[in-house]
Motif scaffolding. Structure first.
Motif, short mmCIF file in Angstrom:
data_model
loop_
_atom_site.label_atom_id
_atom_site.label_comp_id
_atom_site.label_asym_id
_atom_site.label_seq_id
_atom_site.Cartn_x
_atom_site.Cartn_y
_atom_site.Cartn_z
N LEU A 56 -7.31 3.06 -3.28
CA LEU A 56 -5.98 2.57 -2.91
C LEU A 56 -5.02 2.63 -4.10
CD1 LEU A 56 -7.13 -0.73 -1.13
CD2 LEU A 56 -6.61 1.44 -0.03
N SER B 187 -8.34 3.68 15.09
CA SER B 187 -7.90 4.80 14.24
C SER B 187 -9.08 5.51 13.58
CB SER B 187 -6.93 4.32 13.17
OG SER B 187 -7.61 3.57 12.15
N THR C 33 -1.98 -5.46 1.15
CA THR C 33 -1.05 -5.98 0.14
C THR C 33 -1.85 -6.72 -0.94
OG1 THR C 33 -0.70 -8.06 1.35
CG2 THR C 33 0.86 -6.26 1.76
N ALA D 214 -4.20 6.66 -0.17
CA ALA D 214 -5.11 5.59 0.21
C ALA D 214 -6.15 6.14 1.17
CB ALA D 214 -4.34 4.45 0.87
N SER D 215 -7.39 5.75 0.99
CA SER D 215 -8.44 6.16 1.91
C SER D 215 -9.43 5.01 2.11
CB SER D 215 -9.17 7.40 1.40
OG SER D 215 -9.88 7.13 0.22
N ASP E 128 -3.47 -1.15 6.56
CA ASP E 128 -2.45 -1.59 5.62
C ASP E 128 -3.05 -2.64 4.71
OD1 ASP E 128 -0.04 -1.66 4.35
OD2 ASP E 128 1.13 -2.28 6.09
N LEU F 8 0.82 -1.20 0.00
CA LEU F 8 0.00 0.00 0.00
C LEU F 8 0.85 1.26 0.00
CD1 LEU F 8 -2.95 0.98 0.17
CD2 LEU F 8 -2.67 1.06 2.65
N GLU F 9 0.50 2.19 -0.87
CA GLU F 9 1.12 3.51 -0.89
C GLU F 9 0.22 4.42 -0.03
OE1 GLU F 9 2.28 6.58 -0.83
OE2 GLU F 9 1.62 7.21 -2.83
N LYS F 10 0.58 4.56 1.25
CA LYS F 10 -0.34 5.10 2.25
C LYS F 10 -0.67 6.57 2.06
CE LYS F 10 0.72 1.65 5.75
NZ LYS F 10 1.10 1.39 7.17
N THR F 11 0.16 7.29 1.31
CA THR F 11 -0.16 8.71 1.10
C THR F 11 -1.26 8.90 0.04
OG1 THR F 11 1.59 8.98 -0.56
CG2 THR F 11 2.17 9.41 1.75
N THR G 167 -7.74 5.81 9.69
CA THR G 167 -6.43 6.34 9.29
C THR G 167 -5.31 5.32 9.48
OG1 THR G 167 -6.10 7.30 11.49
CG2 THR G 167 -7.13 8.70 9.82
N GLY G 168 -5.58 4.25 10.22
CA GLY G 168 -4.57 3.22 10.46
C GLY G 168 -4.95 1.92 9.79
#
Length: 199
Positions: free
Chosen positions: A194, A82, A61, A37-38, A59, A32-35, A56-57
């Motif tokens: 994502l 989160s 794959t 992703a929602s 992950d 995941l590219e967390k910046t 917000t928390g």
């Protein structure tokens, strides 16, 4: 010609099975590219509107098979503590904590997971992703409508990247959540955006 047309009209029609288009990115694990992703969700409030919150928390794959995309798999982990509700009066009540503890029972069950079990194509870039959702200690199958928005080399990072959208819904009561059930709806709808980078 009329006879041929008549027989053609009577002949059984076999619909073509939808198939996902092969992808031009390599196989393997994508993280995941967390910046970018929602993970948001909404629930009916008093029959008047849909209250929306987000996590917000989390992950995720993807293990990608680009030649036979339906052989790919997805796993997701979410921290229910989160949750962010954007309650406008935090000095009066920590509403995020109320939702986490009373609706999602995060104190007893601090992790939400989703593990895919099947992916069926509904078009070249769309599909039905079914998996086991474990929420509040209960595991049940949930199906998401997924769309592959893109699969290419990232123009800035210069690595393979995937972009995916997904939506779905389930009943919270099926997982044992009955807090304010009635005034607050039973069905939770999730909206997911994502991006994944090749590991």
């Amino acid at each position: 010609m009329l006879v041929v047309a008549a027989f053609a009209a009577l002949a059984p029609v076999t619909p073509l099975l939808a198939q996902a288009a092969p992808l031009s990115v390599p196989a393997g694990e994508y993280v995941l590219e967390k910046t970018h992703a929602s993970l948001t969700w909404k629930i009916n409030h008093l029959g008047l509107s849909y209250y929306t919150a987000r996590f917000t928390g989390f992950d995720a794959t993807i293990n990608l098979d680009p030649k036979v995309v339906t052989n790919s798999s997805v796993s997701v982990t979410i921290d229910p503590r989160s949750v962010k509700t954007d309650f406008p009066f935090p000095e009066k009540e920590d509403f995020d904590k109320v939702i986490a503890e009373k609706v999602l029972m995060a104190g007893e069950h601090p992790t939400i997971t989703f593990q895919s079990t099947s992916l069926k194509a509904t078009g070249k870039t769309t599909g039905k992703l079914t998996g086991n959702l474990t929420l509040m200690g209960v595991t049940k199958p949930v199906t998401l409508d997924v769309t592959l928005n893109g699969a290419k080399e990232h123009p800035m990072r210069k690595v393979p990247v995937l972009g995916v959208s997904a939506t779905g819904s389930f009943k919270r009561s099926d997982f044992g959540s009955n807090f304010l059930l009635g005034p607050v709806g039973d069905e939770i709808t999730v909206l997911i955006e994502l991006e994944f980078l090749k590991k």
